[in-house]
Design a protein around this motif. Structure first.
Motif, short mmCIF file in Angstrom:
data_model
loop_
_atom_site.label_atom_id
_atom_site.label_comp_id
_atom_site.label_asym_id
_atom_site.label_seq_id
_atom_site.Cartn_x
_atom_site.Cartn_y
_atom_site.Cartn_z
N ALA A 263 0.76 -1.25 -0.02
CA ALA A 263 0.05 0.04 -0.06
C ALA A 263 0.89 1.30 0.11
CB ALA A 263 -0.95 -0.04 1.08
N SER A 264 1.94 1.14 0.77
CA SER A 264 2.98 2.29 0.81
C SER A 264 3.58 2.69 -0.54
CB SER A 264 4.15 2.12 1.78
OG SER A 264 3.29 1.90 3.04
N LYS A 265 3.84 1.46 -1.10
CA LYS A 265 4.51 1.63 -2.54
C LYS A 265 3.47 2.37 -3.68
CE LYS A 265 7.24 -1.83 -3.96
NZ LYS A 265 7.81 -3.13 -4.39
N THR A 266 2.44 1.88 -3.58
CA THR A 266 1.43 2.21 -4.55
C THR A 266 1.06 3.94 -4.21
OG1 THR A 266 0.39 0.18 -4.80
CG2 THR A 266 -0.91 2.11 -5.43
N ALA A 267 0.98 4.25 -2.86
CA ALA A 267 0.67 5.55 -2.54
C ALA A 267 1.84 6.55 -3.11
CB ALA A 267 0.73 5.74 -1.09
N VAL A 268 3.17 5.84 -2.98
CA VAL A 268 4.12 6.73 -3.19
C VAL A 268 4.26 6.89 -4.78
CG1 VAL A 268 6.76 7.05 -3.45
CG2 VAL A 268 5.72 6.36 -1.42
N ARG A 269 4.10 5.85 -5.55
CA ARG A 269 4.00 6.01 -7.21
C ARG A 269 2.83 6.88 -7.43
NH1 ARG A 269 4.63 -0.22 -6.69
NH2 ARG A 269 6.80 -0.77 -7.56
N ASN A 270 1.87 6.97 -6.81
CA ASN A 270 0.79 7.92 -7.20
C ASN A 270 1.08 9.31 -7.00
OD1 ASN A 270 -0.72 5.85 -7.91
ND2 ASN A 270 -2.11 5.44 -6.07
N ILE A 271 1.74 9.74 -5.86
CA ILE A 271 2.18 10.90 -5.73
C ILE A 271 3.31 11.41 -6.69
CG2 ILE A 271 4.11 10.85 -3.99
CD1 ILE A 271 1.21 13.12 -3.54
N ILE A 272 4.12 10.63 -6.87
CA ILE A 272 5.07 10.87 -8.25
C ILE A 272 4.50 10.98 -9.41
CG2 ILE A 272 6.83 9.55 -9.52
CD1 ILE A 272 7.75 8.05 -7.15
N GLN A 273 3.43 10.26 -9.89
CA GLN A 273 2.66 10.56 -10.99
C GLN A 273 2.20 11.88 -10.96
OE1 GLN A 273 3.17 9.18 -13.54
NE2 GLN A 273 3.67 6.93 -13.02
N TRP A 274 1.64 12.33 -9.90
CA TRP A 274 0.74 13.68 -9.69
C TRP A 274 1.72 14.65 -9.86
CZ3 TRP A 274 1.36 17.38 -5.42
CH2 TRP A 274 0.81 18.38 -5.79
N MET A 275 2.85 14.68 -9.01
CA MET A 275 3.94 15.74 -9.42
C MET A 275 4.54 15.75 -10.80
SD MET A 275 6.12 16.14 -5.75
CE MET A 275 6.55 14.26 -5.51
N VAL A 276 4.74 14.70 -11.56
CA VAL A 276 5.04 14.70 -13.01
C VAL A 276 4.21 15.37 -13.79
CG1 VAL A 276 5.51 13.17 -14.68
CG2 VAL A 276 6.70 12.71 -12.65
N ALA A 277 2.89 14.96 -13.47
CA ALA A 277 1.70 15.61 -14.34
C ALA A 277 1.33 17.07 -14.03
CB ALA A 277 0.33 14.87 -14.10
N THR A 278 1.80 17.56 -12.97
CA THR A 278 1.22 18.86 -12.81
C THR A 278 2.23 19.79 -12.11
OG1 THR A 278 0.70 18.35 -10.14
CG2 THR A 278 -0.86 17.72 -11.74
N LYS A 279 3.34 19.35 -11.97
CA LYS A 279 4.45 20.06 -11.30
C LYS A 279 5.78 20.36 -12.29
CE LYS A 279 1.89 21.10 -8.18
NZ LYS A 279 1.18 22.33 -7.76
N GLY A 280 5.60 19.50 -13.39
CA GLY A 280 6.69 19.63 -14.29
C GLY A 280 8.06 18.91 -13.97
#
Length: 322
Positions: A263-280
């Motif tokens: 669950a921790s790995k999935t949460a971290v992967r998801n926050i990475i995807q969010w920063m890649v998509a929205t923060k450049g």
């Protein structure tokens, strides 16, 4: 213990570093309960990574010498069953630090097989560390390794934490906090090191903003705290980071899995995807930001068979252009 002088200057220097926990290491200093000691520590690379280093330095790290701690300090009259109270009085970082992705290390080691290194410039006056000009990480220093010698005669690595403390990587142990450690052997034999300028809960990529730290700690021996069988700590409202950064909300992603690890790995992967998509950011940059500013939190651990873990990022670290 007569061969080791009692505390005079009450200082531990870099010549007292060691990369293992052991009750067989002779004490560098003997103190009484109530005394204050300063520690001059070096970063977790043991000085192998420099301000001018690049990612090639990662492959030359000597892991047997990494994560050094400094001491040990012998506290007179400390015996197994006692508790050592450690007050964090002051922490002074260097003016630079580093964060790395190390092959085979970190929560998402399979996702990031290549070494990467980021060198940070620490602005102590403003209380922040800049990343790509428009992302500011609050300066919140603490000691990643802080603990006592174990009861066993076996030498232990400084990497895994134990019930005697060690590599706790607890960001809440900053100035104004108090740590309670269960004494395992005569004299307690306290050591510390692994300075961090900032880190999120979880340290997901395996490194924080690693830096040298000068620490000032006060020690008190407690004989009446039998409930302390593993590290416990207390924080105060005064230990909030000193920064001019605006107060803002947090963005969170979640992970659901049948183990907390998944669950921790999935949460971290998801926050990475969010920063890649929205923060450049690149994936590696986002992984670093997650490690030094993000917090992993258990949201749900009772509705079997699945756990829910959140990974949160403070929105205030991102500049207006983001």
């Amino acid at each position: 213990m007569n061969s080791t002088p009692a505390c005079q200057m009450c200082h531990i220097g870099r010549d007292s570093g060691h990369a293992r926990w052991s009750r067989k290491i002779p004490p560098a200093l003997v103190i009484s309960s109530g005394e204050v000691v300063t520690f001059d520590t070096i970063d977790s690379s043991n000085g192998r990574i420099e301000r001018t280093s690049d990612a090639s330095a990662i492959s030359s790290l000597d892991m047997d010498a990494a994560n050094p701690v400094f001491g040990p300090v012998y506290i007179q009259n400390a015996q197994p069953g006692d508790t050592l109270k450690v007050e964090v009085i002051a922490l002074e970082t260097a003016d630079w630090g580093w964060t790395a992705t190390i092959p085979g290390f970190g929560l998402l080691a399979d996702d990031f097989p290549d070494p990467a290194l980021h060198i940070w410039q620490i602005n102590k006056e403003q209380g922040c560390i800049l990343f790509k000009d428009n992302i500011r990480i609050p300066l919140r220093p603490f000691l990643g390794c802080i603990g006592l010698a174990p009861a066993t005669d076996e030498d232990l690595s400084t990497v895994p934490p134990t019930n005697a403390g060690g590599n706790l990587d607890c960001r809440d142990l900053t100035v104004g906090s108090t740590l309670y450690l269960p004494v395992q052997t005569d004299g307690a034999l306290f050591s510390c090191g692994d300075g961090h300028a900032a880190q999120g809960h979880g340290e997901v990529c395996g490194t924080a903003i690693e830096t040298s730290i000068k620490a000032t700690l006060r020690f008190e021996l407690c004989k009446d705290m039998p409930w302390v069988t593993s590290p416990q700590y207390e924080t105060s409202s005064s230990n909030l980071p000193t920064t001019r950064m605006p107060v803002s909300g947090r963005y969170a992603t979640t992970g659901v899995g049948q183990t907390l690890h998944e669950a921790s790995k999935t949460a971290v992967r998801n926050i990475i995807q969010w920063m890649v998509a929205t923060k450049g950011l690149t994936h590696c940059e986002a992984y670093i930001i997650a490690s030094v500013a993000g917090d992993l939190q258990i949201i749900e651990a009772v509705n079997m068979p699945n756990y829910v873990v959140a990974m949160t990022i403070p929105l205030g670290i991102f500049g207006s252009s983001q």
